[in-house]
Every structure is written in structure tokens, then in C-alpha cells.
Design an enzyme around this catalytic site. Structure first.
Site, mmCIF file in Angstrom:
data_model
loop_
_atom_site.group_PDB
_atom_site.id
_atom_site.type_symbol
_atom_site.label_atom_id
_atom_site.label_comp_id
_atom_site.label_asym_id
_atom_site.label_seq_id
_atom_site.Cartn_x
_atom_site.Cartn_y
_atom_site.Cartn_z
ATOM 1 N N TRP A 42 -8.544 -11.880 35.302
ATOM 2 C CA TRP A 42 -9.888 -12.369 34.200
ATOM 3 C C TRP A 42 -10.336 -13.589 33.899
ATOM 4 C CZ3 TRP A 42 -6.061 -9.163 33.272
ATOM 5 C CH2 TRP A 42 -4.834 -9.744 31.863
ATOM 6 N N ARG A 43 -9.269 -14.538 34.942
ATOM 7 C CA ARG A 43 -9.806 -15.771 35.541
ATOM 8 C C ARG A 43 -10.450 -16.251 35.887
ATOM 9 N NH1 ARG A 43 -3.711 -17.657 32.907
ATOM 10 N NH2 ARG A 43 -3.916 -17.726 30.849
ATOM 11 N N GLU A 89 -9.627 -9.401 26.162
ATOM 12 C CA GLU A 89 -8.541 -9.765 25.253
ATOM 13 C C GLU A 89 -8.550 -9.071 24.708
ATOM 14 O OE1 GLU A 89 -7.863 -12.930 24.460
ATOM 15 O OE2 GLU A 89 -9.111 -13.810 26.344
ATOM 16 N N GLN A 137 -2.040 -8.260 20.960
ATOM 17 C CA GLN A 137 0.155 -7.170 20.836
ATOM 18 C C GLN A 137 0.010 -7.159 22.034
ATOM 19 O OE1 GLN A 137 1.408 -7.923 17.207
ATOM 20 N NE2 GLN A 137 -0.169 -9.524 17.692
ATOM 21 N N LEU A 163 -0.907 2.161 26.180
ATOM 22 C CA LEU A 163 -1.150 1.348 26.190
ATOM 23 C C LEU A 163 -1.062 1.166 24.077
ATOM 24 C CD1 LEU A 163 -1.316 -1.137 26.869
ATOM 25 C CD2 LEU A 163 -3.958 -1.202 26.782
ATOM 26 N N GLY A 164 -1.371 2.045 23.741
ATOM 27 C CA GLY A 164 -0.546 1.635 21.982
ATOM 28 C C GLY A 164 -1.750 0.605 21.419
ATOM 29 N N TYR A 170 -9.604 -14.130 16.581
ATOM 30 C CA TYR A 170 -8.704 -14.491 17.487
ATOM 31 C C TYR A 170 -10.044 -14.303 18.262
ATOM 32 C CZ TYR A 170 -6.978 -13.896 21.430
ATOM 33 O OH TYR A 170 -6.422 -14.494 22.829
ATOM 34 N N ASP A 197 -3.190 -17.385 18.004
ATOM 35 C CA ASP A 197 -2.557 -16.410 17.976
ATOM 36 C C ASP A 197 -1.320 -16.425 18.417
ATOM 37 O OD1 ASP A 197 -1.921 -17.413 20.773
ATOM 38 O OD2 ASP A 197 -2.083 -16.232 21.771
ATOM 39 N N CYS A 241 6.838 -22.703 25.820
ATOM 40 C CA CYS A 241 7.480 -22.476 24.595
ATOM 41 C C CYS A 241 7.638 -21.578 24.060
ATOM 42 C CB CYS A 241 6.817 -23.436 23.159
ATOM 43 S SG CYS A 241 6.637 -24.008 22.316
ATOM 44 N N CYS A 262 10.655 -29.718 29.346
ATOM 45 C CA CYS A 262 9.526 -29.495 28.592
ATOM 46 C C CYS A 262 8.801 -30.971 28.262
ATOM 47 C CB CYS A 262 9.566 -28.722 27.478
ATOM 48 S SG CYS A 262 8.227 -28.875 26.432
ATOM 49 N N CYS A 313 8.151 -33.266 20.962
ATOM 50 C CA CYS A 313 7.926 -32.740 19.665
ATOM 51 C C CYS A 313 9.443 -32.380 18.603
ATOM 52 C CB CYS A 313 8.861 -31.358 20.900
ATOM 53 S SG CYS A 313 8.687 -29.617 19.731
#
Length: 352
Positions: free
Chosen positions: A24-25, A37, A42, A80-81, A120, A138, A192, A202, A208
Site C-alpha cells: 500500500w506504499r 487502513e 488494531q 483477522l478478528g 484516524y 494512532d 519507539c 535512536c 527525548c
DNA sequence: AACTCGTGGGT
DNA sequence: TACCCAAGAGT
């Protein structure tokens, strides 16, 4: 603290170098972005990737998705739930097909009205597909921002949601909101991370706040704790030589609109005799022989633990039940969308 | 606004 | 083991 512009530049560079290459990119087509999306709500990329590929293969455009049956869409979603996502996806596809002539709407207000599209997802689609300045918030963004700025306001509180949305909007790169949003999420997902992030390597380890104050493992803060409910399902497998029976779960409950063996739900792990009395709802026990009972197993859901077992009754004489039982040839069972416990049993029985 | 909706991986 | 969490949304 470094200023926002510097943070954006650092993040942007990090993303260009570290981003994963995902199907999807490779596109900005809003249909594909929307589909990805919803699948990823989740859900980890590892888990959703094959579903994305199967969906674009089965339904290359929104009209084809709209023309499908809900049962077929749920079957493709099986495993997939959070099945309301599939039902809402299908519903929204029909909306787009009928009210927008099959052309995906391009403004935020229309998009967020679609079933299954919240703040979102609307922000993700508008920014990635249409280059519009809406910041996504998100789980990754909550985590990254709370640590970067050392914010301990609970992310699941009303005030917290408002604050994090404001901060994300402030940080948004309005020249390239799609790239920026994906960079925020990818950084949260790869660098992260929830547990044991590699802060030594990082790019923000000098800015941070959480790292400076040694609070990485305390952020983000969540207040809500869910209570687990226990339920007990006795699945009744009525079989003849080449057939069995299924039911559709139509109530507003888990696994809505999926199929399963007729079930006797009890308050606890009830004696078999007690359950057998209930089975008369479906058919006459006296005409069945060879009763086979499985051990109890457990399916863990977000808010429930489903304890379940299978009681197999081999019918010598066919007696169709009285309660909307669907007579299914064993060779056709694979067509039905079923929840995980049923899928595992079907596999074990060699019926799928 | 609290509660509900799945499944799988990690510790 | 039991818990956390994951590109959230609907009610």
C-alpha cells in the site's frame, strides 16, 4: 528541546532510510489506502499483509467489493478478528458505489461519514491519498509523542486524546502530510517500540524527555483496565454420513454474522447430561448414537474468555432441527466464515 | 464516556 | 502464566 522543524527533518530522514516496503506504499489510490487502513486497525502488519493482498486480488476496485455478498467478504476476513470492520467495509463500499458513483470521495467530511472510518482512518486516507493536512493519531503516535515530550497524561482519557491530537497537528508537516504521518507511525512501530526500545541508537536520544528522565518504560500512561468475562460454549456437532449443521450468529455479540455449530451456552462448565437436555432444541437425542465429547479449550478475546468444547453426535436417522439450522454438506463447509475455535475443529476433523 | 468487538506475538 | 499491545470504531 530541539524545535519542531528540526524534529520533523530528523524524522523525515529516518523514515526515508528505514521504512518498510509495503504494497500500500506503492500507490495513493484511496481505495487501496482505505482498505489497508481498515485491515491494520488494531492489527499488526505481519498479520494483515496477506489479507490485504487477498482483498485486492478478489476485489480490485470498490465497485466489485460493493457487489460482493457480505458472507463472501466475511469469509475473506475470516481469522483477522474484529469482524465489524469487514461488515462496515462492505457497507461503506456500497455507499461509495451508490452515492458517489464508485468514485472514492476526496474530502474529510465525506470520508469520515463512511461506516468504519473514524478520525484516524479519515486522516490517513486524506493525507496519504489527497495530500490534505490531517494528522493521524494512532497507538504509535501516542507512544512517540508521550515519550518525546515526557507527557504522562493518560492517552485514553478525554483530555489526553485532545492534547495528543493537538500536538500531532502542531507537528504535522503540511507540505507532505502523507509522508509525515507514515513516518510518525513507522517510527513508533520500528524504533519507539512499546517494550525495550533501542534508545542507544535512536535519532532522538538527545531530545527525548522520557529518556532524559528515565521514564521510557512508564510512558505512555493508560488508565483503563478491562474486565474479563468468562463464557462457556458447548458446540453441538450433529453429523450424518456426509453432512452437518451450522447456525449464523445474528445477535449483537462476538462473531456477529459468522457461522458456527449450534451452541448451548452455559453459566459454567456444565455436566454433559445437562447439556444434552438442551440439545433436544435441535434434534432428538434418542436417535443419535456414538456421543463424542472433547476436552475444554479456551479462546482468549479482548474482553472475554470463551471456554468451549465439542459434543459430537452421529445421527443414524436424519432429524432436521427446529431452529434455523443450516444443513451443510461437509464438502461445502469451507464456504462459510467461521470463528477461530470452529475453524480449528473443522481442520482437525478434516472437513476443510 | 465506558464498554465492546478477535487474534496473535512478545515478555 | 498472565499480561501487554497492535495503522480504532461504534454505541
Amino acid at each position: 528541546m530541539a524545535d519542531i522543524e528540526e524534529i520533523k527533518g530528523t524524522l523525515h530522514s529516518w523514515y526515508i532510510q528505514n521504512k518498510r516496503h509495503l504494497p500500500w506504499r506503492e500507490t495513493t489510490d484511496p481505495y487501496f489506502i482505505w482498505l489497508s487502513e481498515v485491515i491494520l486497525q488494531q492489527t499488526r502488519i505481519d498479520q494483515g499483509l496477506s489479507y490485504f493482498n487477498r482483498f485486492i486480488d478478489a476485489y480490485p476496485n470498490v465497485k466489485l467489493l460493493a457487489d460482493a455478498s457480505e458472507d463472501d467478504v466475511l469469509k475473506l476476513w475470516q481469522g483477522l478478528g474484529y469482524y465489524s470492520r469487514a461488515r462496515n467495509l462492505h457497507h461503506a463500499a456500497k455507499t461509495i458505489a451508490h452515492e458517489f458513483e464508485g468514485i472514492f470521495p476526496s474530502d474529510y467530511k465525506c470520508i469520515i461519514k463512511l461506516k468504519g472510518v473514524g478520525e484516524y482512518t479519515a486522516a490517513a486516507i486524506t493525507s496519504i491519498s489527497f495530500n490534505l493536512p490531517y494528522a493521524v493519531v494512532d497507538g504509535n503516535v501516542y507512544r512517540f509523542i508521550s515519550r518525546l515530550f515526557g507527557i504522562d497524561i493518560p492517552i485514553d482519557s478525554t483530555n489526553g486524546k485532545k492534547l495528543f491530537k493537538e500536538l500531532a497537528s502542531e507537528m504535522l508537516d503540511k507540505k507532505d502530510p502523507g509522508l509525515h504521518n507514515q513516518a510518525m507511525m513507522e517510527f513508533g512501530a520500528l524504533q519507539c517500540t512499546p517494550q525495550k526500545p533501542n534508545c542507544q541508537e535512536c535519532v532522538f536520544n538527545e531530545t527525548c524527555m522520557a529518556l532524559k528522565e528515565n521514564k521510557i518504560d512508564k510512558l505512555p500512561v493508560k488508565q483503563g483496565k478491562i474486565k474479563i468475562k468468562h463464557r462457556y460454549f458447548n458446540y453441538i456437532i450433529l453429523t450424518g454420513k456426509n453432512h452437518t449443521y451450522l447456525q449464523k450468529r445474528t445477535k449483537n455479540d462476538i462473531w456477529r454474522n459468522l457461522f458456527e455449530f449450534p451452541v448451548v451456552e452455559t453459566e459454567q462448565k456444565t455436566e454433559i447430561d445437562q447439556v444434552l437436555k438442551e440439545i433436544d432444541r435441535f434434534t432428538e437425542v434418542t436417535n443419535n448414537t456414538e456421543l463424542e465429547v472433547s476436552t475444554w479449550q479456551k479462546q482468549v478475546l479482548s474482553h472475554q474468555h470463551i471456554h468451549y468444547r465439542f459434543i459430537q453426535l452421529k445421527q443414524t436417522e436424519e432429524k432436521p432441527g427446529t431452529e434455523n439450522l443450516i444443513r451443510v454438506d461437509k464438502k461445502d463447509i469451507f464456504k462459510f466464515a467461521v470463528p477461530k475455535p470452529v475453524e480449528q475443529k473443522l481442520t482437525q476433523l478434516g472437513w476443510v
